[in-house]
Motif scaffolding. Structure first.
Motif, mmCIF file in Angstrom:
data_model
loop_
_atom_site.group_PDB
_atom_site.id
_atom_site.type_symbol
_atom_site.label_atom_id
_atom_site.label_comp_id
_atom_site.label_asym_id
_atom_site.label_seq_id
_atom_site.Cartn_x
_atom_site.Cartn_y
_atom_site.Cartn_z
ATOM 1 N N ASP B 54 -24.887 35.877 27.238
ATOM 2 C CA ASP B 54 -25.409 34.598 26.767
ATOM 3 C C ASP B 54 -24.846 33.474 27.615
ATOM 4 O O ASP B 54 -23.645 33.185 27.552
ATOM 5 N N THR B 55 -25.718 32.846 28.399
ATOM 6 C CA THR B 55 -25.268 31.768 29.267
ATOM 7 C C THR B 55 -26.226 30.593 29.178
ATOM 8 O O THR B 55 -27.378 30.755 28.752
ATOM 9 N N ASP B 56 -25.767 29.446 29.620
ATOM 10 C CA ASP B 56 -26.609 28.259 29.620
ATOM 11 C C ASP B 56 -26.204 27.371 30.781
ATOM 12 O O ASP B 56 -25.090 27.479 31.305
ATOM 13 N N LYS B 57 -27.142 26.502 31.169
ATOM 14 C CA LYS B 57 -26.898 25.644 32.314
ATOM 15 C C LYS B 57 -26.077 24.426 31.935
ATOM 16 O O LYS B 57 -26.182 23.902 30.820
ATOM 17 N N GLY B 58 -25.310 23.964 32.917
ATOM 18 C CA GLY B 58 -24.642 22.691 32.791
ATOM 19 C C GLY B 58 -25.401 21.633 33.561
ATOM 20 O O GLY B 58 -26.601 21.762 33.814
ATOM 21 N N GLU B 59 -24.710 20.591 33.966
ATOM 22 C CA GLU B 59 -25.366 19.454 34.606
ATOM 23 C C GLU B 59 -25.641 19.644 36.097
ATOM 24 O O GLU B 59 -26.456 18.934 36.670
ATOM 25 N N VAL B 60 -24.968 20.596 36.738
ATOM 26 C CA VAL B 60 -25.149 20.787 38.185
ATOM 27 C C VAL B 60 -25.373 22.257 38.481
ATOM 28 O O VAL B 60 -24.674 22.861 39.297
ATOM 29 N N SER B 61 -26.359 22.853 37.855
ATOM 30 C CA SER B 61 -26.560 24.297 37.954
ATOM 31 C C SER B 61 -27.398 24.740 39.160
ATOM 32 O O SER B 61 -27.401 25.927 39.505
ATOM 33 N N ASP B 62 -28.106 23.810 39.785
ATOM 34 C CA ASP B 62 -28.966 24.197 40.908
ATOM 35 C C ASP B 62 -28.145 24.828 42.030
ATOM 36 O O ASP B 62 -27.159 24.276 42.481
ATOM 37 N N GLY B 63 -28.612 26.005 42.494
ATOM 38 C CA GLY B 63 -27.926 26.696 43.583
ATOM 39 C C GLY B 63 -26.855 27.666 43.115
ATOM 40 O O GLY B 63 -26.233 28.342 43.934
ATOM 41 N N TYR B 64 -26.664 27.713 41.789
ATOM 42 C CA TYR B 64 -25.652 28.603 41.210
ATOM 43 C C TYR B 64 -26.281 29.514 40.153
ATOM 44 O O TYR B 64 -27.186 29.104 39.432
ATOM 45 N N SER B 65 -25.748 30.722 40.070
ATOM 46 C CA SER B 65 -26.111 31.616 38.972
ATOM 47 C C SER B 65 -24.838 32.236 38.419
ATOM 48 O O SER B 65 -23.798 32.236 39.088
ATOM 49 N N VAL B 66 -24.920 32.720 37.190
ATOM 50 C CA VAL B 66 -23.745 33.308 36.555
ATOM 51 C C VAL B 66 -24.144 34.606 35.872
ATOM 52 O O VAL B 66 -25.319 34.859 35.589
ATOM 53 N N SER B 67 -23.122 35.400 35.606
ATOM 54 C CA SER B 67 -23.334 36.608 34.816
ATOM 55 C C SER B 67 -22.087 36.908 34.008
ATOM 56 O O SER B 67 -20.964 36.645 34.452
ATOM 57 N N ARG B 68 -22.342 37.445 32.821
ATOM 58 C CA ARG B 68 -21.235 37.850 31.945
ATOM 59 C C ARG B 68 -21.649 39.144 31.252
ATOM 60 O O ARG B 68 -22.316 39.121 30.222
ATOM 61 N N SER B 69 -21.222 40.236 31.849
ATOM 62 C CA SER B 69 -21.589 41.548 31.326
ATOM 63 C C SER B 69 -20.536 42.081 30.359
ATOM 64 O O SER B 69 -20.796 43.051 29.629
ATOM 65 N N LYS B 70 -19.361 41.482 30.351
ATOM 66 C CA LYS B 70 -18.331 41.843 29.398
ATOM 67 C C LYS B 70 -17.512 40.604 29.074
ATOM 68 O O LYS B 70 -17.511 39.625 29.824
ATOM 69 N N THR B 71 -16.848 40.646 27.931
ATOM 70 C CA THR B 71 -16.154 39.465 27.437
ATOM 71 C C THR B 71 -15.183 38.877 28.440
ATOM 72 O O THR B 71 -15.078 37.659 28.570
ATOM 73 N N GLU B 72 -14.476 39.702 29.161
ATOM 74 C CA GLU B 72 -13.372 39.214 29.970
ATOM 75 C C GLU B 72 -13.766 38.652 31.327
ATOM 76 O O GLU B 72 -12.954 37.998 31.957
ATOM 77 N N ASP B 73 -14.975 38.881 31.787
ATOM 78 C CA ASP B 73 -15.337 38.445 33.137
ATOM 79 C C ASP B 73 -16.548 37.524 33.138
ATOM 80 O O ASP B 73 -17.580 37.806 32.505
ATOM 81 N N PHE B 74 -16.433 36.445 33.912
ATOM 82 C CA PHE B 74 -17.523 35.484 34.078
ATOM 83 C C PHE B 74 -17.640 35.217 35.570
ATOM 84 O O PHE B 74 -16.722 34.669 36.182
ATOM 85 N N LEU B 75 -18.747 35.622 36.145
ATOM 86 C CA LEU B 75 -18.932 35.531 37.589
ATOM 87 C C LEU B 75 -19.840 34.353 37.942
ATOM 88 O O LEU B 75 -20.875 34.139 37.301
#
Lengths: 111, 113
Positions: B54-75
């Motif tokens: 579960d992710t959502d964009k912030g104010e400067v998200s263009d050009g960036y992506s994220v992933s969180r496949s497990k609780t402890e890691d946010f890429l």
């Protein structure tokens, strides 16, 4: 939308002088408000949160809902207070746990 | 200190290359955030996560992506790095408890040449 405004980028005072760092916010609801401090490009750390109404390192901050402000004050500044200060707001509810920061105020306390 | 680490701490990369920054926590906190810090702009939210996948964009998200496949890691991934993405990147974690503080990582200094 939530927004935090810190109108002063730089603030310079002499040791022993009072200091006030301004913070205004915009949020449709009751937000959580915080002050964070960053010394010499270190990681940010919490200074104050509005709910606890505490004094940390001589700093206090009062939430004024009418003026939507959360100004940070200290009656007698010390040289070790020199740092970057950020006001932050967290919205509430469901996925809206967004934590938004102002642009920060760099405080310099001169001897 | 809260258990939050960022890797790498420093990186220099070339324009157009993909870059992934990692944020790892050992606190089992639900919320994780990525910010960039730039002079005159303070901390700007890029993306945040309110749970696994579960992710959502912030104010400067263009050009960036994220992933969180497990609780402890946010890429955080820069698909094709640009010079405007040269910055210091901070990760933060927070629990759901009301008025709880956010804990920050030590930051990653990224230079895109």
């Amino acid at each position: 939308a939530q927004r935090v405004t810190q109108p002063e980028k730089l603030l310079s005072v002499f040791k022993g002088a009072p200091v006030e760092l301004k913070c205004n916010y915009s949020y449709s609801g009751s937000p959580e408000l915080f002050w964070y401090v960053q010394y010499s490009r270190q990681r940010l750390q919490l200074l104050l949160r509005h709910i606890s109404r505490e004094s940390i390192k001589g700093f206090t901050a009062d939430l004024n809902k009418g003026e939507t402000s959360f100004h940070l004050k200290k009656p007698f500044a010390q040289e070790e207070d020199s740092a970057m200060y950020y006001c932050a707001l967290r919205g509430l509810g469901g996925s809206n746990y967004k934590l938004t920061f102002g642009k920060g105020t760099l405080l310099t306390v001169n001897p | 200190d809260a258990g939050i680490t960022q890797s790498p701490r420093h990186k220099v990369t070339e324009t157009g290359t993909p870059v992934t920054l990692r944020c790892h926590q050992t606190e089992n906190h639900r919320y994780m955030y990525w910010y960039r810090q730039d002079p005159g702009h303070g901390l700007r939210l890029i993306h945040y996560s309110y749970g696994v996948k579960d992710t959502d964009k912030g104010e400067v998200s263009d050009g960036y992506s994220v992933s969180r496949s497990k609780t402890e890691d946010f890429l955080l991934t820069l698909e094709s790095a640009t010079s405007s993405q040269t910055s210091v990147y901070f990760c933060a974690i927070s629990d759901r408890t009301a008025n709880t503080e956010a804990f920050f990582g030590q930051g990653t200094r990224l230079t895109v040449v």
